[in-house]
Design a protein around this motif. Sequence first.
Motif, PDB file in Angstrom:
ATOM      1  N   ILE A   9       1.095  -1.426  -0.005  1.00  0.00           N
ATOM      2  CA  ILE A   9      -0.199   0.172  -0.138  1.00  0.00           C
ATOM      3  C   ILE A   9       1.269   1.261  -0.302  1.00  0.00           C
ATOM      4  O   ILE A   9       1.681   1.434   0.686  1.00  0.00           O
ATOM      5  N   VAL A  10       0.500   2.154  -0.900  1.00  0.00           N
ATOM      6  CA  VAL A  10       1.205   3.853  -1.149  1.00  0.00           C
ATOM      7  C   VAL A  10       0.676   4.639  -1.421  1.00  0.00           C
ATOM      8  O   VAL A  10      -0.422   5.135  -1.761  1.00  0.00           O
ATOM      9  N   VAL A  11       0.731   5.561   0.722  1.00  0.00           N
ATOM     10  CA  VAL A  11      -0.026   7.067   0.567  1.00  0.00           C
ATOM     11  C   VAL A  11       0.794   8.006   0.688  1.00  0.00           C
ATOM     12  O   VAL A  11       1.912   8.113   0.979  1.00  0.00           O
ATOM     13  N   GLY A  12      -0.285   9.419   0.619  1.00  0.00           N
ATOM     14  CA  GLY A  12       1.143  10.371   1.524  1.00  0.00           C
ATOM     15  C   GLY A  12       1.136  10.101   3.003  1.00  0.00           C
ATOM     16  O   GLY A  12      -0.444   9.807   3.221  1.00  0.00           O
ATOM     17  N   GLU A  13       1.954  10.949   2.859  1.00  0.00           N
ATOM     18  CA  GLU A  13       2.584  10.715   4.849  1.00  0.00           C
ATOM     19  C   GLU A  13       0.995  11.397   5.337  1.00  0.00           C
ATOM     20  O   GLU A  13       0.746  10.883   6.868  1.00  0.00           O
ATOM     21  N   LEU A  14       1.174  12.362   5.398  1.00  0.00           N
ATOM     22  CA  LEU A  14      -0.417  13.283   5.775  1.00  0.00           C
ATOM     23  C   LEU A  14      -1.785  13.303   4.732  1.00  0.00           C
ATOM     24  O   LEU A  14      -2.441  14.104   5.511  1.00  0.00           O
ATOM     25  N   PRO A  67       5.939  10.254   0.646  1.00  0.00           N
ATOM     26  CA  PRO A  67       5.138   8.627  -0.335  1.00  0.00           C
ATOM     27  C   PRO A  67       5.305   7.622   1.266  1.00  0.00           C
ATOM     28  O   PRO A  67       6.827   7.456   1.662  1.00  0.00           O
ATOM     29  N   ILE A  68       4.720   7.411   1.824  1.00  0.00           N
ATOM     30  CA  ILE A  68       4.325   6.294   2.616  1.00  0.00           C
ATOM     31  C   ILE A  68       3.891   4.534   1.963  1.00  0.00           C
ATOM     32  O   ILE A  68       3.051   4.867   1.836  1.00  0.00           O
ATOM     33  N   ILE A  69       5.088   3.271   2.329  1.00  0.00           N
ATOM     34  CA  ILE A  69       4.897   2.144   1.505  1.00  0.00           C
ATOM     35  C   ILE A  69       4.530   1.544   3.265  1.00  0.00           C
ATOM     36  O   ILE A  69       5.328   1.028   4.211  1.00  0.00           O
ATOM     37  N   VAL A  70       3.884   0.800   3.026  1.00  0.00           N
ATOM     38  CA  VAL A  70       2.895  -0.399   3.857  1.00  0.00           C
ATOM     39  C   VAL A  70       3.165  -1.533   3.477  1.00  0.00           C
ATOM     40  O   VAL A  70       2.368  -1.485   2.141  1.00  0.00           O
ATOM     41  N   GLU A  71       3.884  -2.918   3.776  1.00  0.00           N
ATOM     42  CA  GLU A  71       4.396  -4.593   3.181  1.00  0.00           C
ATOM     43  C   GLU A  71       3.844  -4.973   4.442  1.00  0.00           C
ATOM     44  O   GLU A  71       3.857  -4.660   5.336  1.00  0.00           O
TER      45      GLU A  71
END
Length: 216
Positions: A9-14, A67-71
């Motif tokens: 999952i990739v989302v913006g940090e803010l 960008p924040i990546i959640v694996e």
Amino acid sequence: MMNHRLLRIVVGELEGRKARVLYQEIFTWLQKWELDYIVVLRANEGLGDKDDIRSQVIEDISFNDLPIIVEAIGTRESIEPILSEIKKNIPYGEVGIMEAYRIHEGESVLPNYDYWMIKVYVKEESHGIKPANYEKILELFRENHLSWSTVTKGIEGFGEDRKIVKNSFFSWQSHIPVVVEAIGPVHTIQKIIPSLKEIDSHEMVVAIPIQLVLNR
């Protein structure tokens, strides 16, 4: 046969609602499911949902909206029910799934694909000037000529011991999650699996079949 899935999952940090940013909500929410491992990584630079370039220009890194990546790693049965909920709760971002083969104790034979990406998830656990434990893994990759191997340090993570690990500015000991990755031919990846099992520091090892286009 692939026995696991890697959810990315990739989302913006803010990105987020109220006082809590979206990636923190995702991380907390994923802990409620029967997943084997979760790690949160911060990119150094990237593009947002409007193709806007995001890079570190403000000293306080969290305000750059990188960008924040959640694996997250789990079985197919544990990943599938999550997908519909993710679609409802992520207003902007990217979600993808990759087939993965989890390397368990006693297993070293991979399905017959030419090239594999191996991802080793560890806790850094360095103490002062003592070398970090992920360096043993990187040295193993070097000895087996796995060029372009990478080490990425995460923000926080959650493993099978159900303990959350994260970076702290108030401790001289580091316990952050780290991902060590390499791509190699199947015979090389299978060769290093027994040696990886002898390194006690890793939390999780998965292999993902890929098509290698260039490595020189």
